[in-house]
Design a protein around this motif. Structure first.
Motif, short mmCIF file in Angstrom:
data_model
loop_
_atom_site.label_atom_id
_atom_site.label_comp_id
_atom_site.label_asym_id
_atom_site.label_seq_id
_atom_site.Cartn_x
_atom_site.Cartn_y
_atom_site.Cartn_z
N ASN A 30 0.84 -1.20 0.00
CA ASN A 30 0.00 0.00 0.00
C ASN A 30 0.88 1.25 0.00
N ILE A 31 0.72 2.07 -1.02
CA ILE A 31 1.48 3.31 -1.16
C ILE A 31 0.51 4.48 -1.14
N PHE A 39 -0.97 -2.83 -4.51
CA PHE A 39 -0.68 -4.09 -5.20
C PHE A 39 -1.23 -5.22 -4.34
N ARG A 40 -2.21 -5.91 -4.89
CA ARG A 40 -2.93 -6.91 -4.11
C ARG A 40 -2.42 -8.32 -4.38
N GLU A 41 -2.83 -9.23 -3.50
CA GLU A 41 -2.42 -10.62 -3.61
C GLU A 41 -3.09 -11.30 -4.81
N GLY A 42 -2.41 -12.33 -5.31
CA GLY A 42 -2.99 -13.15 -6.37
C GLY A 42 -2.85 -12.59 -7.76
N CYS A 43 -1.97 -11.59 -7.95
CA CYS A 43 -1.83 -10.92 -9.25
C CYS A 43 -0.37 -10.86 -9.68
N ILE A 44 -0.18 -10.86 -11.01
CA ILE A 44 1.11 -10.55 -11.60
C ILE A 44 0.96 -9.18 -12.26
N TYR A 45 1.55 -8.17 -11.65
CA TYR A 45 1.43 -6.79 -12.14
C TYR A 45 2.50 -6.52 -13.19
N GLY A 46 2.11 -5.85 -14.26
CA GLY A 46 3.06 -5.33 -15.22
C GLY A 46 3.30 -3.87 -14.93
N LEU A 100 12.74 -17.51 -7.48
CA LEU A 100 11.49 -18.26 -7.37
C LEU A 100 11.58 -19.34 -6.30
N SER A 101 12.76 -19.91 -6.11
CA SER A 101 12.92 -20.97 -5.12
C SER A 101 12.82 -20.46 -3.69
N LEU A 102 12.99 -19.15 -3.49
CA LEU A 102 12.84 -18.58 -2.15
C LEU A 102 11.38 -18.56 -1.71
N ARG A 103 10.47 -18.61 -2.67
CA ARG A 103 9.02 -18.74 -2.43
C ARG A 103 8.49 -17.67 -1.48
N THR A 104 8.91 -16.43 -1.74
CA THR A 104 8.41 -15.30 -0.95
C THR A 104 7.01 -14.92 -1.43
N ARG A 105 6.27 -14.27 -0.56
CA ARG A 105 4.92 -13.83 -0.91
C ARG A 105 4.96 -12.64 -1.86
N TYR A 106 6.04 -11.86 -1.81
CA TYR A 106 6.20 -10.70 -2.68
C TYR A 106 7.48 -10.87 -3.49
N ILE A 113 3.31 -10.62 -7.52
CA ILE A 113 4.50 -10.51 -8.35
C ILE A 113 4.40 -9.21 -9.15
N ILE A 114 5.45 -8.40 -9.11
CA ILE A 114 5.50 -7.15 -9.87
C ILE A 114 6.66 -7.25 -10.85
N ILE A 115 6.37 -7.06 -12.14
CA ILE A 115 7.39 -7.15 -13.18
C ILE A 115 7.53 -5.79 -13.84
N SER A 116 8.69 -5.18 -13.68
CA SER A 116 9.01 -3.95 -14.40
C SER A 116 9.73 -4.33 -15.68
#
Length: 281
Positions: free
Chosen positions: A3-4, A24-31, A142-148, A180-183
């Motif tokens: 939350n910003i 940025f909410r859970e369950g999404c891959i943000y572009g 990906l192997s660290l399996r973090t929530r963010y 997941i946030i992908i820039s």
């Protein structure tokens, strides 16, 4: 949730963000899209707690990001575009060095990912090409399996088969608890993955909406000629892609690259079209 609120940040006299709000909410891959210099990487660093704010707030769950509490950091990983790697370690040894900070790390899953990405777990990082190093880092993250998970230009250096493998792995790894946030500048590499889309502009946010919301307000049409009423036209093999306001409730598939170009060309109109729903996805 990330939350910003009322975020302001500058590099000396250069204002990067001025009073922006984002969630940025859970369950999404943000572009996360935007021109060079608008602050995509800066935003990821702020979320990771690597940069202080002038005013406003940035929280990850209940934690203030810049405090970098262990409880937050064990659930968040930021993979920048460029990483200084130890020459004498394999990917598994590199992961083992940082794994104590991440409670959900799985070496077995790392080995699975390296196999899928066709990287030998026995090679030292110094022996690898840039593309192999990039795949190793993606596998480790990906192997660290973090929530963010925050990824800055993750497809840079990947060949076409590797990009396909990466998309497949990432689509499998998303779940209702993960964000997941992908820039990226390589929109076509991740077009089928991302939803919602965030578009940054100078000092502000032009868009933070799901593709469903975008398709309700914009219509993407392929035709033989440019439409004079279109907000954006692009010549393509065999015809023209036109992006128009969706005044008749028609359904169309969103072209994210064209969406970005339309937003860049019509920033004030985008604020009118999406202002009531933007930043609340």
């Amino acid at each position: 949730m990330i939350n910003i609120q009322n975020l302001c940040f500058s590099y000396k006299q250069n204002k990067v963000f001025w009073g922006i709000d984002l969630q940025f909410r859970e369950g999404c891959i943000y572009g996360l899209l935007g021109e060079n210099g608008v602050g995509k990487t800066t935003l990821l660093k702020i979320i990771s707690g690597l940069l202080p704010l002038e005013t406003g707030s940035c929280t990850v769950d209940e934690w203030t990001s810049f405090e970098r509490r262990p409880e937050m950091l064990e659930e968040l990983f930021f993979l920048p575009d460029t990483v200084v790697l130890p020459d004498n370690k394999t990917p598994i040894q590199y992961a083992a060095a940082i794994a104590p900070f991440y409670k959900n790390y799985s070496e077995d899953y790392l080995k699975t990912l390296l196999n899928e990405l066709e990287v030998s777990p026995d090679w030292k990082l110094a022996q690898m090409s840039y593309g192999q190093q990039k795949k190793s880092l993606l596998a480790v993250s990906l192997s660290l399996r973090t929530r963010y998970l925050l990824l800055d230009e993750p497809t840079n250096g990947l060949d076409i088969p590797s990009k396909s493998q990466f998309r497949s792995i990432l689509s499998r790894d998303i779940n209702d608890q993960r964000t997941i946030i992908i820039s990226t500048h390589q929109v076509r590499d991740i077009e089928m993955l991302i939803d919602p889309v965030v578009i940054l502009t100078r000092n502000n946010v032009l868009l933070n909406n799901t593709l469903e919301e975008v398709s309700k307000r914009l219509f993407f049409e392929f035709s033989d000629s440019p439409n004079p009423l279109a907000l954006y036209n692009e010549r393509q093999p065999g015809g023209w892609l036109n992006v128009m306001e969706n005044t008749n409730g028609q359904e169309s598939q969103v072209n994210i690259e064209a969406l970005f170009n339309t937003a860049h060309k019509n920033p004030h109109l985008f604020k009118e079209l999406f202002g009531k729903t933007s930043q609340t996805v």
